[in-house]
Design a protein around this motif. Structure first.
Motif, PDB file in Angstrom:
ATOM      1  N   SER A 237     -20.509 -26.086  29.488  1.00 62.95           N
ATOM      2  CA  SER A 237     -21.045 -26.349  31.234  1.00 62.95           C
ATOM      3  C   SER A 237     -19.955 -25.701  32.283  1.00 62.95           C
ATOM      4  O   SER A 237     -20.477 -25.262  33.398  1.00 62.95           O
ATOM      5  CB  SER A 237     -21.197 -27.807  31.474  1.00 62.95           C
ATOM      6  OG  SER A 237     -19.574 -28.105  30.864  1.00 62.95           O
TER       7      SER A 237
ATOM      8  N   ARG B  45     -17.738 -26.650  32.797  1.00 63.30           N
ATOM      9  CA  ARG B  45     -16.583 -27.696  33.333  1.00 63.30           C
ATOM     10  C   ARG B  45     -16.247 -29.315  32.755  1.00 63.30           C
ATOM     11  O   ARG B  45     -16.279 -28.997  31.483  1.00 63.30           O
ATOM     12  CB  ARG B  45     -17.813 -28.570  34.304  1.00 63.30           C
ATOM     13  CG  ARG B  45     -19.178 -28.922  34.061  1.00 63.30           C
ATOM     14  CD  ARG B  45     -20.198 -29.511  35.223  1.00 63.30           C
ATOM     15  NE  ARG B  45     -20.763 -28.807  36.203  1.00 63.30           N
ATOM     16  CZ  ARG B  45     -21.857 -29.648  36.855  1.00 63.30           C
ATOM     17  NH1 ARG B  45     -21.904 -30.924  37.290  1.00 63.30           N
ATOM     18  NH2 ARG B  45     -21.827 -29.017  37.779  1.00 63.30           N
TER      19      ARG B  45
ATOM     20  N   GLU C 244     -15.546 -32.135  31.371  1.00 65.15           N
ATOM     21  CA  GLU C 244     -16.377 -33.887  32.050  1.00 65.15           C
ATOM     22  C   GLU C 244     -15.852 -34.604  31.293  1.00 65.15           C
ATOM     23  O   GLU C 244     -15.075 -34.475  29.216  1.00 65.15           O
ATOM     24  CB  GLU C 244     -17.757 -32.846  30.853  1.00 65.15           C
ATOM     25  CG  GLU C 244     -18.481 -32.161  31.890  1.00 65.15           C
ATOM     26  CD  GLU C 244     -20.357 -32.723  30.976  1.00 65.15           C
ATOM     27  OE1 GLU C 244     -20.451 -33.657  30.946  1.00 65.15           O
ATOM     28  OE2 GLU C 244     -20.480 -31.447  30.762  1.00 65.15           O
TER      29      GLU C 244
ATOM     30  N   GLY D  89     -12.156 -29.527  29.111  1.00 70.42           N
ATOM     31  CA  GLY D  89     -12.645 -28.457  30.228  1.00 70.42           C
ATOM     32  C   GLY D  89     -13.058 -27.506  28.992  1.00 70.42           C
ATOM     33  O   GLY D  89     -13.738 -26.482  28.902  1.00 70.42           O
TER      34      GLY D  89
ATOM     35  N   LYS E 220     -21.242 -19.872  34.983  1.00 68.73           N
ATOM     36  CA  LYS E 220     -20.881 -21.021  36.399  1.00 68.73           C
ATOM     37  C   LYS E 220     -20.866 -19.399  37.938  1.00 68.73           C
ATOM     38  O   LYS E 220     -21.675 -20.145  38.854  1.00 68.73           O
ATOM     39  CB  LYS E 220     -19.149 -21.595  36.210  1.00 68.73           C
ATOM     40  CG  LYS E 220     -19.485 -22.699  37.151  1.00 68.73           C
ATOM     41  CD  LYS E 220     -18.835 -23.953  36.294  1.00 68.73           C
ATOM     42  CE  LYS E 220     -17.334 -24.010  38.046  1.00 68.73           C
ATOM     43  NZ  LYS E 220     -16.815 -25.161  36.783  1.00 68.73           N
TER      44      LYS E 220
ATOM     45  N   GLU F  42     -17.128 -28.216  46.886  1.00 71.67           N
ATOM     46  CA  GLU F  42     -17.555 -27.929  45.396  1.00 71.67           C
ATOM     47  C   GLU F  42     -15.258 -27.541  44.753  1.00 71.67           C
ATOM     48  O   GLU F  42     -15.107 -27.912  44.348  1.00 71.67           O
ATOM     49  CB  GLU F  42     -17.889 -26.433  45.519  1.00 71.67           C
ATOM     50  CG  GLU F  42     -19.216 -26.757  45.335  1.00 71.67           C
ATOM     51  CD  GLU F  42     -19.810 -27.314  43.673  1.00 71.67           C
ATOM     52  OE1 GLU F  42     -18.956 -27.442  42.947  1.00 71.67           O
ATOM     53  OE2 GLU F  42     -20.782 -27.212  42.984  1.00 71.67           O
TER      54      GLU F  42
ATOM     55  N   GLU G  58     -12.940 -29.625  42.800  1.00 73.50           N
ATOM     56  CA  GLU G  58     -12.500 -28.871  41.694  1.00 73.50           C
ATOM     57  C   GLU G  58     -10.592 -28.886  42.605  1.00 73.50           C
ATOM     58  O   GLU G  58     -10.124 -29.083  41.613  1.00 73.50           O
ATOM     59  CB  GLU G  58     -12.796 -27.749  42.225  1.00 73.50           C
ATOM     60  CG  GLU G  58     -11.768 -26.753  40.986  1.00 73.50           C
ATOM     61  CD  GLU G  58     -13.134 -25.294  40.707  1.00 73.50           C
ATOM     62  OE1 GLU G  58     -13.303 -24.525  41.275  1.00 73.50           O
ATOM     63  OE2 GLU G  58     -12.273 -24.343  39.517  1.00 73.50           O
TER      64      GLU G  58
ATOM     65  N   GLU H  47      -9.685 -32.401  40.815  1.00 73.01           N
ATOM     66  CA  GLU H  47      -9.858 -32.427  39.538  1.00 73.01           C
ATOM     67  C   GLU H  47      -8.432 -31.683  38.809  1.00 73.01           C
ATOM     68  O   GLU H  47      -8.268 -32.467  38.164  1.00 73.01           O
ATOM     69  CB  GLU H  47     -10.853 -31.487  39.217  1.00 73.01           C
ATOM     70  CG  GLU H  47     -11.138 -31.058  37.543  1.00 73.01           C
ATOM     71  CD  GLU H  47     -12.342 -30.403  37.596  1.00 73.01           C
ATOM     72  OE1 GLU H  47     -13.201 -29.742  37.956  1.00 73.01           O
ATOM     73  OE2 GLU H  47     -11.841 -29.836  36.126  1.00 73.01           O
TER      74      GLU H  47
ATOM     75  N   GLN I   3     -17.290 -35.202  35.943  1.00 74.87           N
ATOM     76  CA  GLN I   3     -15.454 -33.984  36.320  1.00 74.87           C
ATOM     77  C   GLN I   3     -14.090 -34.755  36.602  1.00 74.87           C
ATOM     78  O   GLN I   3     -13.346 -33.828  36.363  1.00 74.87           O
ATOM     79  CB  GLN I   3     -15.847 -33.046  36.606  1.00 74.87           C
ATOM     80  CG  GLN I   3     -17.311 -32.551  36.674  1.00 74.87           C
ATOM     81  CD  GLN I   3     -17.545 -31.514  37.059  1.00 74.87           C
ATOM     82  OE1 GLN I   3     -17.047 -29.699  37.596  1.00 74.87           O
ATOM     83  NE2 GLN I   3     -18.815 -31.396  39.174  1.00 74.87           N
TER      84      GLN I   3
END
Lengths: 280, 999
Positions: free
Chosen positions: A142, A144, A146, A176, B20, B382, B386, B389, B655
């Motif tokens: 993916s 990403r 998760e 990831g 991606k 995004e 990120e 994240e 995420q």
């Protein structure tokens, strides 16, 4: 301390530092599982010779982001274990690890700890070669990170000590870079043949390994979530057993009848019981 | 010389990052593209043998199972366009730093070898693209021009044999270190020009105060003694600008406001902060008396409350809006790791246990033309996602909940709220941990990262609107691992009692951290020449105010300094003595022996007079909406569920690691399929007790279009009812207020400043009224007052936005309740009254209206309901409980049903309501203080008894059973008049809810 005194006292070490972040719950798991001594040890204490792996039976490599996973997951961390010298000696931390393995002691690597074991070459460790990397964990399909709970089918024929008596496990993945990849088909064949594949991502109901997202959260080949060495004493897996120690950790604990103890704890109990019975 | 090592995936292996990027090129830029491959590039600036480079490339830099490498050559072939993106000089390169450390370990440290590693990334694009498209991909997706440089190479210009020449982004221009002196004895125009040119964000009046300070003969006399003249130094000017910035000093919140309520009544408010915020907390604490569990409010980097006898909780929410507008990734990353340092630097230092984040963006599917310097909302979305994240996950702090809010007016500045909680032992070595102390003679020590030019003028820059000249240096990129290493070390040092005081370096850098803590001893003597720098060439003023990340400032008793520095060295954390705290009354800064700043502490902190402001309220009347009820209510509900402010946020939530540290109890996603939206988070910070923490947020900026008083009341109510729904109690619940406003100071730039200030006044009045009514004290807060964009003739102001966050204690986490329906046969209740107050609702917005009557909170009734519900939950009588917020009852019913994987049969005629004769209004009214709860028939009697109260058959608030949970998976509604209104499958309702942000 004489041999008689340490008899039957199980000692666990949980290594932390440089971006590791699951040390607290991993240590808690060891304690709940009955380990008599549980030390969270910063890697600098090992590199300064203040603590030695030799003084423990159960080595825990927790999840996290060693050095930010900046060079690929656990790459810089593996580089440190291989090349950093323990102060005042010529010894590397890696030397203590191989001695630990030779002594028949147990190593559990979860998530970033699994990535570390793989990138050091400690897993799968064919033919006693603990230095050559033959498999890896790379970016999820993916692309990403998760966090999601997954069902794992346990291989009953695996020599893995940690999963004895278990058929399936339900645990969260939080990564990831968890896609299991082998160097070549012979490696995969051998993993299967020797039952080194301990846990595989599976569907919720049927317990058969799956390549379907999100049950297989990262696209791992043959749905591989965790593997062990030939003795079953070194075990690495992407999902987090230390994240499910109590029923309130379960994502549906408010709607399902669950035992008080979380499934992840069994992994640690198996390890501690085995050490008490067969290692010490 | 410089070498290049390129790393790429072996043939036939999936390049997940490339895939991606390909998807993003298609989705964001709508450019069709065949394939994207990536190559990681390490540029090593130093002398190494080929053999050494092979060891490095084959060792730490590549993964032999899946990757291959080339040294001083090129991997790229079979592409149509090559784009290489690298950092500009001086921008933090975390991967480069890690690579350098790995090389030193592998090859050994040589005393005569200094080198650096810089990273860049190649994107190899295949497809029929022209240069224009390739440039667009580079500029609008792959690179941020502010911090990155890129090269675009077409296939025909490429020579694989030669490859790309190494490029080293070295910081150059290391001119002579100098201190400038500025003459402030000039006319008004010149004074204003000095402030503007240097991005000081000081008004003329403030500049005049500085000028007058320097005119004072006594000041001149004391300056002479340290070798300074009558002119102000650049360091002094910059330090004052930081300390006196709106960002640090909260001038508007501390100002004197004459408020005209538009109805003939005028009052003078001497500081909104003191009267409305601190004032209400003080009243609540007095009322709690001996039971008061607040420990430290409004005085430290974060608020502190009691958790239990042995532990205290720390909580703070910050914003990082302006930097996130320019560099969404770096800005947001810095936002989260920055707010982490607030609880960490509170009292004696807290271990960090959770993050909670709230982002406000323009819609990601925005199609209109973008004003200058504005990034597309999807890119901001995004990038911010990120950044947070990486900041949160890599720090090992669970992101336990949060939310996303969408409104076109966040186009000019997105709001990036980042909150962090911590826990600390109530005492360490016999001393309470929630206070701070410094003694004269204590050493000033800085730990963690080094200082660079990044983040200069962050505080002053965020005290202005985003304009053409907004400085690029204001942006920093955080490094969560450097910070993690530092916090690991400092927690050990804390438990050993090795330092006396700790604080963070945030806005204003050392000038703020040392300037503020020096008040505890009464002065300081700081030597900037001792400060470790990322690269040479920084002038003293830059060192003083740089906001380079990952730094804490400590006060250390000289007898403990060796132990402290020893532990730091062992744990590989940089720690440097920069001077000492004094009681001289002076903020004394040197560069070696030369004094570069010498200011009276009293002037620095108290020299700024209160601002005088005017506020005038005038309610705005809008056209009253006229539209017929929808013909198909099921369709209407689906449309509502798909709206940005209502739909599932799962793609973002997943995420973020919300479970690390092992104490997760109520996760952000709950229910039969782990995908329902939970109201509040519950965690166990200590794994050996069932005592837990509940965290929730409330935010409703749309209501500001009608009245900010009710906007604030609703935000407070939303946060509290989310917490209550999950099992918290009003007895142990604390709040944080976080105001993000558009400039409310009347000026040429802001002709409606008096109205905007009145909006601020009204929001604060609500804060005062409702925190007192609920007995929920604010323990800390923050404001960001200049969330405007003004370039050329375009001005965009955010809607006034208050984020109210709560933290509470739950005595036993096993009593927590989630929002998903549990069993067929359970009774569905609505708690609280639904009223005809549709103004600024999502339903009106969907139909193109705002209206005039927004929800109002009846706190007296709500409080009784909350207390009763808490009691019922603690007794285990409630199977599920979900708050009604955006989209009202209809959305709450649908979510309860599909999260539980069960159907519902509902009779809307039974819903307690007032003044509603339309089913759509009944379903979508956003009246506050309401819940949908489900209860097993076995508990019905006891539940209703608790809700009615002990002494009466009349409930002090409205509630009613309106239907039941069914095994058949349909949501079936009967309307007010008894006819069947809709019957929709829960799978379809869920699909509508999930599709909007499922990218």
């Amino acid at each position: 301390m004489t041999k008689a005194n340490i008899n039957k006292i199980v000692k666990s070490i949980v290594i932390t530092g440089n971006g590791t972040n699951c040390e607290m719950e991993m240590a808690h798991a060891c304690r709940l599982a009955g380990s008599d001594v549980v030390d969270i040890v910063h890697i600098s204490e090992l590199l300064h010779g203040e603590k030695r792996l030799d003084d423990y039976h159960f080595l825990n490599l927790p999840g996290g982001f060693l050095d930010g996973d900046d060079l690929g997951s656990a790459k810089a961390g593996a580089n440190r274990i291989l090349h950093a010298t323990i102060r005042g000696t010529d010894e590397k931390l890696y030397d203590q690890m191989t001695r630990f393995i030779r002594d028949g002691k147990l190593i559990l690597g979860v998530c970033n700890g699994f990535q570390l074991l793989v990138k050091l070459g400690l897993l799968p460790g064919f033919n006693g070669d603990y230095l050559t990397q033959t498999v890896t964990l790379s970016f999820n399909d993916s692309g990403r990170f998760e966090d999601r709970w997954v069902h794992l089918a346990v291989n009953p024929e695996s020599p893995c000590i940690y999963t004895r008596g278990m058929k399936d496990i339900y645990l969260p993945v939080r990564h990831g870079e968890g896609k299991f990849i082998v160097r070549d088909p012979s490696v995969l064949a051998r993993l299967h043949k020797e039952h080194r594949i301990v846990v595989q991502y599976s569907g919720a109901d049927d317990g058969t390994p799956t390549m379907t997202y999100p049950a297989n959260p990262n696209g791992a080949i043959d749905a591989i979530a965790g593997i062990c060495n030939d003795t079953g004493r070194i075990f690495g897996l992407m999902p987090h057993p230390e994240a499910y120690l109590h029923r309130t950790n379960h994502p549906r604990w408010t709607r399902e009848d669950l035992p008080e103890m979380g499934m992840g704890l069994i992994v640690f109990q198996n390890a501690v019981d085995f050490i008490r019975r067969q290692v010490i | 010389m410089a070498h290049r090592i390129e790393i790429g995936f072996k043939e036939g292996l999936r390049d997940a990052l490339g895939a991606k990027i390909k998807r993003r090129i298609n989705e964001h830029l709508h450019i069709p593209i065949a394939d994207v491959k990536t190559v990681d590039v390490y540029t090593i600036d130093g002398s190494f043998s080929r053999e050494e480079l092979v060891k490095v490339a084959a060792g730490p830099l590549s993964d032999a199972v899946i990757q291959h490498y080339v040294i001083d050559g090129a991997l790229a072939d079979n592409f149509d366009w090559l784009i290489e993106v690298g950092f500009r000089p001086g921008v933090t390169d975390n991967v480069g730093k890690t690579a350098r450390e790995a090389m030193e370990l592998l090859l050994g440290r040589l005393p005569d070898r200094t080198f650096n590693v810089h990273t860049s990334r190649q994107y190899l694009l295949r497809g029929t693209l022209g240069r224009k498209e390739a440039e667009r991909i580079a500029a609008n997706l792959l690179a941020n021009d502010l911090i990155e440089r890129y090269e675009v190479v077409p296939r025909q210009d490429w020579d694989t044999g030669k490859g790309m020449p190494p490029f080293v982004p070295r910081v150059t221009g290391t001119e002579q270190i100098r201190t400038e002196e500025i003459d402030l004895d000039v006319d008004e125009e010149a004074l204003s020009a000095i402030s503007n040119e240097r991005v000081l964000a000081l008004t003329l009046e403030e500049m005049q105060i500085l000028r007058d300070y320097l005119r004072d003969p006594a000041v001149r006399e004391e300056r002479k003694k340290v070798g300074l003249g009558a002119r102000i130094t650049d360091g002094e000017l910059e330090c004052l600008a930081q300390t006196w910035s709106e960002h640090c000093k909260h001038k508007i919140f501390n100002g004197v406001i004459i408020y005209d309520d538009g109805a003939g009544h005028t009052e003078t408010i001497n500081s909104l902060f003191k009267t409305c915020i601190k004032g209400s907390t003080q009243q609540i604490r007095e009322k709690m008396g001996a039971k008061d569990w607040c420990l430290s409010v409004f005085v430290d980097n974060a608020g502190v409350i009691r958790f239990n006898e042995n532990y205290s909780l720390v909580f703070k929410v910050e914003t990082h809006n302006s930097p996130s507008a320019l560099d969404p990734y770096g800005g947001a990353l810095t936002g989260i790791v920055g707010v982490n340092r607030d609880p960490f630097g509170t009292g004696y230092g807290a271990k960090l246990i959770f993050n909670t984040d709230v982002f406000c963006f323009a819609p990601p599917d925005y199609v209109k033309a973008l004003p200058k310097r504005i990034l597309h909302p999807r890119r901001i979305y995004e990038g911010v996602r990120e950044g947070v994240e990486h900041g949160g996950n890599k720090s090992g702090i669970p992101t336990i909940n949060g939310c996303l809010v969408f409104d076109e007016r966040y186009l000019g500045k997105p709001l990036v709220y980042c909150g962090t909680g911590g826990i600390m032992p109530a005492t360490i070595q016999g001393k309470p941990t929630h206070t701070k102390e410094i003694l004269p003679g204590d050493l000033i020590v800085m730990t963690g990262g080094r200082i660079g030019k990044d983040g200069i003028h962050g505080a002053t820059f965020s005290s202005e609107e985003l304009h053409e000249g907004s400085p690029v240096t204001a942006v920093q990129i955080g490094d969560p691992i450097t910070q993690k290493k530092m916090t690991d070390f400092l927690l050990k040092a804390r438990d050993l009692g090795l330092y006396r005081c700790i604080t963070d370096n945030g806005a204003g850098g050392l000038s703020s951290s040392v300037g503020e803590t020096a008040q505890l001893s009464g002065g300081c003597d700081l030597d900037l020449k001792c400060a470790p720098l990322k690269y040479p060439g920084l002038n003293p003023w830059e060192i003083l105010i740089s906001e380079s990340q990952e730094r804490m400032t400590l006060a250390i008793d000289p007898v403990r300094i060796d132990a402290f520095l020893g532990l730091a060295a062992k744990m590989d954390v940089e720690a440097t003595v920069l001077g000492k705290y004094t009681d001289s009354g002076m903020f004394h800064v040197r560069y070696g022996n030369r004094t570069v700043a010498y200011l009276r502490m009293d002037f620095l902190h108290n020299g700024l007079p209160q601002m005088n402001l005017r506020a005038r309220w005038s309610p705005r009347r809008r056209e009253e909406p006229v539209f017929p009820p929808p013909a198909n209510m099921g369709q209407a509900l689906k449309q509502m569920l798909s709206r940005l402010n209502i739909c599932s946020k799962e793609s973002v939530i997943r995420q973020y690691d919300h479970e690390v540290q092992g104490g997760s109890v109520v996760k952000p996603l709950v229910g039969a399929m782990n995908d329902g939206p939970s109201d509040a988070a519950v965690i166990r910070p200590l794994l050996d007790t069932y005592e837990g923490i509940v965290v929730a947020n409330g935010i409703c900026p749309r209501y500001s279009d009608i009245d900010t008083y009710h906007m604030a009341a609703c935000a407070i109510d939303e946060a509290i009812r989310n917490a209550i729904a999950t099992g918290a109690s009003l007895d142990h619940l604390a709040g944080l207020d976080n105001f993000c406003w558009c400039d409310p100071v009347q000026s040429e730039k802001t002709p409606d400043g008096e109205y905007k200030l009145a909006q601020l006044v009204r929001a604060n009045m609500a804060l005062f009224d409702y925190t007192i009514a609920y007995g929920v004290p604010c323990i800390s807060g923050k404001d960001s007052m200049k969330n405007d964009y003004a370039i050329d003739n375009t001005k965009i102001s955010i809607p006034p936005t208050l984020l109210f966050s709560v933290i509470g204690k739950i005595a036993d986490v096993r009593q927590a309740v989630t929002m998903d329906a549990k069993r067929a046969g359970d009774i569905v209740y609505v708690l609280g009254e639904t009223r005809n107050e549709m103004g600024a609702s999502e339903w009106y917005a969907l139909n193109g209206y705002v209206g005039n009557t927004c929800p109002k909170v009846d706190a007296e009734k709500a409080k009784k309901l909350y207390e009763a519900l808490t009691k019922a939950i603690a007794k285990g009588l409630v199977a599920s409980c979900h708050d009604c917020s955006d989209g009202g009852l209809g959305v709450a019913l649908a979510e309860t049903a599909f999260a539980g994987g069960l159907g519902m049969q509902i009779d809307l005629a039974k819903v307690p309501q007032e003044g509603i004769d339309r089913d759509d209004y009944l379903l979508f009214s956003e009246s506050q203080s309401r819940f949908v709860a489900t209860v097993s028939p076995d508990h019905q009697k006891e539940f209703e008894e608790i809700l009615r109260g002990e002494d009466s058959n009349l409930s002090p608030f409205a509630f009613a059973a309106i239907g039941e949970i069914t095994a058949a998976s349909f949501l079936s509604l009967r309307g007010i008049t008894g006819e069947i209104l809709m019957r929709e499958s829960i799978a379809e309702l869920k699909a509508s809810w999930q599709k909007t942000l499922s990218f």
